[in-house]
Motif scaffolding. Structure first.
Motif, PDB file in Angstrom:
ATOM      1  N   LEU A 192       8.349   0.590   2.625  1.00 52.86           N
ATOM      2  CA  LEU A 192       8.161   1.970   3.077  1.00 52.86           C
ATOM      3  C   LEU A 192       8.185   2.055   4.595  1.00 52.86           C
ATOM      4  CD1 LEU A 192       5.365   3.299   0.669  1.00 52.86           C
ATOM      5  CD2 LEU A 192       7.741   4.076   0.800  1.00 52.86           C
ATOM      6  N   SER A 193       7.553   1.070   5.256  1.00 56.24           N
ATOM      7  CA  SER A 193       7.500   1.089   6.721  1.00 56.24           C
ATOM      8  C   SER A 193       8.886   0.958   7.328  1.00 56.24           C
ATOM      9  CB  SER A 193       6.593  -0.038   7.240  1.00 56.24           C
ATOM     10  OG  SER A 193       7.146  -1.306   6.960  1.00 56.24           O
ATOM     11  N   VAL A 194       9.722   0.089   6.730  1.00 54.60           N
ATOM     12  CA  VAL A 194      11.090  -0.089   7.229  1.00 54.60           C
ATOM     13  C   VAL A 194      11.908   1.184   7.020  1.00 54.60           C
ATOM     14  CG1 VAL A 194      13.251  -1.345   6.905  1.00 54.60           C
ATOM     15  CG2 VAL A 194      11.083  -2.578   6.898  1.00 54.60           C
ATOM     16  N   ILE A 195      11.777   1.791   5.833  1.00 58.55           N
ATOM     17  CA  ILE A 195      12.526   3.014   5.533  1.00 58.55           C
ATOM     18  C   ILE A 195      12.131   4.146   6.472  1.00 58.55           C
ATOM     19  CG2 ILE A 195      12.864   4.837   3.807  1.00 58.55           C
ATOM     20  CD1 ILE A 195      12.581   2.644   1.658  1.00 58.55           C
ATOM     21  N   VAL A 196      10.819   4.344   6.644  1.00 59.36           N
ATOM     22  CA  VAL A 196      10.337   5.427   7.512  1.00 59.36           C
ATOM     23  C   VAL A 196      10.735   5.175   8.957  1.00 59.36           C
ATOM     24  CG1 VAL A 196       8.280   6.584   8.407  1.00 59.36           C
ATOM     25  CG2 VAL A 196       8.407   5.988   5.992  1.00 59.36           C
ATOM     26  N   LEU A 197      10.710   3.908   9.389  1.00 58.18           N
ATOM     27  CA  LEU A 197      11.095   3.576  10.756  1.00 58.18           C
ATOM     28  C   LEU A 197      12.564   3.888  10.998  1.00 58.18           C
ATOM     29  CD1 LEU A 197      10.142   2.323  13.427  1.00 58.18           C
ATOM     30  CD2 LEU A 197      10.849   0.103  12.550  1.00 58.18           C
ATOM     31  N   ILE A 198      13.419   3.548  10.039  1.00 55.61           N
ATOM     32  CA  ILE A 198      14.852   3.837  10.155  1.00 55.61           C
ATOM     33  C   ILE A 198      15.092   5.347  10.189  1.00 55.61           C
ATOM     34  CG2 ILE A 198      17.087   3.670   8.976  1.00 55.61           C
ATOM     35  CD1 ILE A 198      16.162   0.940   7.927  1.00 55.61           C
ATOM     36  N   VAL A 199      14.391   6.069   9.305  1.00 52.27           N
ATOM     37  CA  VAL A 199      14.512   7.529   9.268  1.00 52.27           C
ATOM     38  C   VAL A 199      14.079   8.130  10.596  1.00 52.27           C
ATOM     39  CG1 VAL A 199      13.572   9.638   8.230  1.00 52.27           C
ATOM     40  CG2 VAL A 199      14.257   7.723   6.775  1.00 52.27           C
ATOM     41  N   LEU A 200      12.989   7.609  11.150  1.00 49.73           N
ATOM     42  CA  LEU A 200      12.476   8.122  12.418  1.00 49.73           C
ATOM     43  C   LEU A 200      13.488   7.939  13.545  1.00 49.73           C
ATOM     44  CD1 LEU A 200       9.965   9.300  13.885  1.00 49.73           C
ATOM     45  CD2 LEU A 200       9.293   6.953  14.376  1.00 49.73           C
ATOM     46  N   LEU A 224       3.673   9.400  13.154  1.00 44.66           N
ATOM     47  CA  LEU A 224       2.337   8.920  12.813  1.00 44.66           C
ATOM     48  C   LEU A 224       2.367   8.106  11.519  1.00 44.66           C
ATOM     49  CD1 LEU A 224      -0.699   8.880  13.362  1.00 44.66           C
ATOM     50  CD2 LEU A 224      -0.884  11.040  12.101  1.00 44.66           C
ATOM     51  N   ILE A 225       3.113   8.581  10.516  1.00 46.17           N
ATOM     52  CA  ILE A 225       3.234   7.857   9.248  1.00 46.17           C
ATOM     53  C   ILE A 225       3.871   6.488   9.471  1.00 46.17           C
ATOM     54  CG2 ILE A 225       4.382   7.836   6.991  1.00 46.17           C
ATOM     55  CD1 ILE A 225       4.135  10.893   6.988  1.00 46.17           C
ATOM     56  N   SER A 226       4.926   6.453  10.286  1.00 46.73           N
ATOM     57  CA  SER A 226       5.604   5.195  10.596  1.00 46.73           C
ATOM     58  C   SER A 226       4.659   4.224  11.282  1.00 46.73           C
ATOM     59  CB  SER A 226       6.818   5.464  11.495  1.00 46.73           C
ATOM     60  OG  SER A 226       7.449   4.260  11.856  1.00 46.73           O
ATOM     61  N   PHE A 227       3.892   4.727  12.224  1.00 47.78           N
ATOM     62  CA  PHE A 227       2.935   3.888  12.950  1.00 47.78           C
ATOM     63  C   PHE A 227       1.887   3.288  12.000  1.00 47.78           C
ATOM     64  CE2 PHE A 227      -1.338   3.802  14.831  1.00 47.78           C
ATOM     65  CZ  PHE A 227      -1.172   2.760  15.727  1.00 47.78           C
ATOM     66  N   LEU A 228       1.325   4.135  11.138  1.00 51.36           N
ATOM     67  CA  LEU A 228       0.288   3.673  10.225  1.00 51.36           C
ATOM     68  C   LEU A 228       0.824   2.659   9.220  1.00 51.36           C
ATOM     69  CD1 LEU A 228      -1.571   7.049   9.527  1.00 51.36           C
ATOM     70  CD2 LEU A 228      -2.352   5.133  10.951  1.00 51.36           C
ATOM     71  N   LEU A 229       2.029   2.891   8.713  1.00 54.30           N
ATOM     72  CA  LEU A 229       2.628   1.965   7.745  1.00 54.30           C
ATOM     73  C   LEU A 229       2.896   0.593   8.377  1.00 54.30           C
ATOM     74  CD1 LEU A 229       5.117   4.278   5.815  1.00 54.30           C
ATOM     75  CD2 LEU A 229       3.104   3.137   4.877  1.00 54.30           C
ATOM     76  N   ASN A 230       3.402   0.612   9.620  1.00 54.07           N
ATOM     77  CA  ASN A 230       3.669  -0.663  10.299  1.00 54.07           C
ATOM     78  C   ASN A 230       2.383  -1.388  10.630  1.00 54.07           C
ATOM     79  OD1 ASN A 230       6.657  -1.124  10.928  1.00 54.07           O
ATOM     80  ND2 ASN A 230       6.434   1.026  11.424  1.00 54.07           N
ATOM     81  N   LEU A 231       1.349  -0.639  10.937  1.00 48.46           N
ATOM     82  CA  LEU A 231       0.052  -1.254  11.207  1.00 48.46           C
ATOM     83  C   LEU A 231      -0.516  -1.874   9.932  1.00 48.46           C
ATOM     84  CD1 LEU A 231      -1.739  -1.570  13.698  1.00 48.46           C
ATOM     85  CD2 LEU A 231      -3.024   0.434  12.954  1.00 48.46           C
ATOM     86  N   LEU A 232      -0.360  -1.171   8.817  1.00 47.50           N
ATOM     87  CA  LEU A 232      -0.819  -1.688   7.530  1.00 47.50           C
ATOM     88  C   LEU A 232      -0.061  -2.952   7.128  1.00 47.50           C
ATOM     89  CD1 LEU A 232      -1.331   1.541   5.382  1.00 47.50           C
ATOM     90  CD2 LEU A 232      -3.088  -0.128   6.016  1.00 47.50           C
ATOM     91  N   THR A 233       1.238  -2.976   7.462  1.00 41.82           N
ATOM     92  CA  THR A 233       2.052  -4.155   7.142  1.00 41.82           C
ATOM     93  C   THR A 233       1.504  -5.405   7.823  1.00 41.82           C
ATOM     94  OG1 THR A 233       4.044  -2.809   6.907  1.00 41.82           O
ATOM     95  CG2 THR A 233       4.373  -5.144   7.271  1.00 41.82           C
ATOM     96  N   CYS A 234       0.989  -5.223   9.020  1.00 39.90           N
ATOM     97  CA  CYS A 234       0.479  -6.371   9.786  1.00 39.90           C
ATOM     98  C   CYS A 234      -0.861  -6.875   9.263  1.00 39.90           C
ATOM     99  CB  CYS A 234       0.320  -5.986  11.262  1.00 39.90           C
ATOM    100  SG  CYS A 234       1.874  -5.582  12.060  1.00 39.90           S
ATOM    101  N   PHE A 235      -1.654  -5.987   8.679  1.00 41.09           N
ATOM    102  CA  PHE A 235      -2.977  -6.387   8.230  1.00 41.09           C
ATOM    103  C   PHE A 235      -3.054  -6.712   6.747  1.00 41.09           C
ATOM    104  CE2 PHE A 235      -4.396  -4.011  12.081  1.00 41.09           C
ATOM    105  CZ  PHE A 235      -5.091  -5.054  12.658  1.00 41.09           C
ATOM    106  N   THR A 236      -2.114  -6.166   5.947  1.00 40.59           N
ATOM    107  CA  THR A 236      -2.173  -6.378   4.501  1.00 40.59           C
ATOM    108  C   THR A 236      -1.677  -7.770   4.146  1.00 40.59           C
ATOM    109  OG1 THR A 236      -1.703  -4.027   4.178  1.00 40.59           O
ATOM    110  CG2 THR A 236      -1.473  -5.461   2.270  1.00 40.59           C
ATOM    111  N   LYS A 237      -2.410  -8.463   3.341  1.00 40.69           N
ATOM    112  CA  LYS A 237      -2.034  -9.812   2.916  1.00 40.69           C
ATOM    113  C   LYS A 237      -1.305  -9.760   1.593  1.00 40.69           C
ATOM    114  CE  LYS A 237      -3.909 -11.985   6.372  1.00 40.69           C
ATOM    115  NZ  LYS A 237      -3.096 -12.709   7.337  1.00 40.69           N
TER     116      LYS A 237
END
Length: 237
Positions: A192-200, A224-237
């Protein structure tokens, strides 16, 4: 006439093997890698050599780490921030990473090192973005809009590059292991983070070219959604 040459990097996270092969080709022509340069490499003129290069990531590498490579026939050439390390060896030298498990560990180590840079870059990007908005709507002096706008232009590209590199590293590790070391939740958030980042990025380009019209509120919400998703990607195991 000139004993040094600068070569631009294509992005280690995207073209690691291509870059190492490029450095080998330069070495065969007498241009030997001596150190990292700004967004690239500095080469020094010397005797043509048949060299192969290998890239590795290790945070706060110690003497034992470099000794391991040396014993395997690999010479330490240069490092960046004591995190990214390049080694060279004569052609035909046995690679350090000889099987799937060790190569997967390499990419996992790379992922962890890059993740350390991604989080602060994303946080600073978000902070500068908010400050630019505050200046735009006269909550703080307008002069800060220019100052924080410049800071935003510097941090956003770095945040995007490091985030994408981070994603690519763990994907490579997964492909090598065949079995994912990350949870299903992490995979979903990552995609989702990659898709939203590309769309952005596309919306930003189309919006500035006046191809589409979009309110600031909608664009900021996607950001904001892109930022939060990328941040979650870094913390989610």
């Amino acid at each position: 006439m000139f004993n040094t040459k600068y070569v631009m990097s294509k992005g280690l996270g995207f073209a690691e093997y291509v870059e190492m092969q490029m450095l080998s080709e330069y070495a065969s022509k007498g241009w030997i890698l001596c150190k990292f340069g700004f967004l690239g490499y500095k080469l020094k003129k010397g005797t043509p050599q048949k060299l192969q290069y290998s890239l590795d990531y290790r945070n706060n590498a110690d003497k034992e780490y470099f000794s391991y490579f040396k014993e395997a026939g690999w010479h330490h050439v240069c490092s960046m921030l004591n995190v990214i390390h390049i080694f060279s060896a004569p052609e035909g030298t046995k690679p350090i990473y000889t099987d799937i498990n060790t190569e997967s560990e390499k990419y996992m180590s790379q992922y962890k090192c890059i993740k350390v840079m991604v989080v602060p870059l994303l946080l600073f990007s978000a902070l500068f973005f908010v400050l630019v908005l505050l200046a735009k709507y006269n909550y703080i002096p307008d002069i800060y809009r220019i100052i924080f706008g410049i800071a935003l232009l510097l941090t956003v590209p770095l945040a995007v590059i490091t985030t994408v590199s981070c994603v690519l590293c763990y994907r490579k590790a997964n492909e090598l292991e065949k079995v994912s070391t990350f949870s299903k939740k992490h995979k979903i958030i990552d995609r989702l983070s990659v898709i939203v980042l590309i769309v952005l990025v596309f919306l930003f380009i189309l919006r500035n070219l006046n191809i589409i019209s979009m309110s600031n509120a909608v664009f900021y919400l996607i950001f904001l959604i892109s930022f939060l998703l990328n941040l979650l990607t870094c913390f989610t195991k």
